[in-house]
Design an enzyme around this catalytic site. Sequence first.
Site, PDB file in Angstrom:
ATOM      1  N   GLU A  53     -21.709  -4.792  -0.601  1.00 63.68           N
ATOM      2  CA  GLU A  53     -22.747  -3.821  -0.289  1.00 63.68           C
ATOM      3  C   GLU A  53     -22.409  -2.440  -0.857  1.00 63.68           C
ATOM      4  OE1 GLU A  53     -22.229  -6.345   3.540  1.00 63.68           O
ATOM      5  OE2 GLU A  53     -21.069  -5.822   1.749  1.00 63.68           O
ATOM      6  N   CYS A  83     -20.204  -6.275   7.556  1.00 60.52           N
ATOM      7  CA  CYS A  83     -19.181  -6.064   8.578  1.00 60.52           C
ATOM      8  C   CYS A  83     -19.525  -4.858   9.453  1.00 60.52           C
ATOM      9  CB  CYS A  83     -17.808  -5.886   7.938  1.00 60.52           C
ATOM     10  SG  CYS A  83     -17.681  -4.491   6.795  1.00 60.52           S
ATOM     11  N   GLY A 293       3.073 -36.178  -4.224  1.00 65.12           N
ATOM     12  CA  GLY A 293       2.729 -37.487  -4.755  1.00 65.12           C
ATOM     13  C   GLY A 293       1.969 -38.334  -3.768  1.00 65.12           C
TER      14      GLY A 293
END
Length: 349
Positions: A53, A83, A293
Amino acid sequence: MSVDELYMQRCLELASLGAGRVSPNPMVGAVVVADNKIIGEGYHESYGEAHAEVNAIRQVLTNYPNAEALLQKSTIYVSLEPCAHFGKTPPCSDLIINHQIPKVVIGCRDPYAEVNGKGIAKLREAGIEVVEGILEEACLNLNKRFFTRIGKQRPYIILKWAQTADGFFAPHDDKQQWITGLSAKQLSHRWRAEEDAILVGFQTAKIDNPQLNVREWTGRNPKRIVIDRNLELPPDLHLFDQDQETIVFNAVKTDVSGRIKYIELENFDNLLVQSIAYQLYLLDVQSVLVEGGVKTHNQFIQAGLWDEARVFTANQYWGNGVKAPILSAATAEQQKIDNDLLTIYYREV
């Protein structure tokens, strides 16, 4: 697609430009519209820096001599709720109020406790019209890593491996053998640049001696994570070259040596991957790419501790070897990467 959806789609496009640079913050895009024209746009470019913003409004102030008048008749579109608290930057809701922007269109709410609904409430208390839920699903999906970390107190976990057409993961003789082509390798390195961390198990580190960097792509290197219960890995491995931040989960010590952090875990036998996930949450790691793995992959699968799996299947047949992990999840999508098939799975919750 409605006008609001078109502008919100642009917010999403802008927000995605912050991928790999804003964590543990969310990716956010913003667009300012006046008289059916985009007059400013911005996105959260880097952690700790200006929010979307701020950048969008700043662009208006820079480019228009009558900026204040334009802002007072504009609509600002934001992919995530503005916020309402002081963090590393001032509240974006205050900025919108101060410039008297009369309307805010939001993609989705921010689940973070300091924000959730509070930004919207502050805007409405100031007399600003607020519209919510525009392209909400797409906005939620964009920040699934952020929402997972906030909601589940763990990173978003992506499993990634390659297998042969007959389902083998690696040779029986512990020798390194590449399965997929160059394009798949380059795509894997792009993914590394997009995630916070990359994790391998003991055997993968010992046999493959991976660098776990993005040398085949342009971007920042992820944190490297390895599981080494008794600290038996050779010190001359690439993992210990100090080129990247590296975390070694073990059962011996907690210590720091340069860019290498040793973290001792108590639950190696029963809750290993759960303990790793929580420790990564505490370290603000928002996403982790698990590259092997097979034992490590199966531990995450058996614990139900994964969100997404990206599996390359090559068109070669080995006839024998170590079997690849098996997932019980719906196939989300498939695509060809040169001669390899990429299948992406999402865990059904």
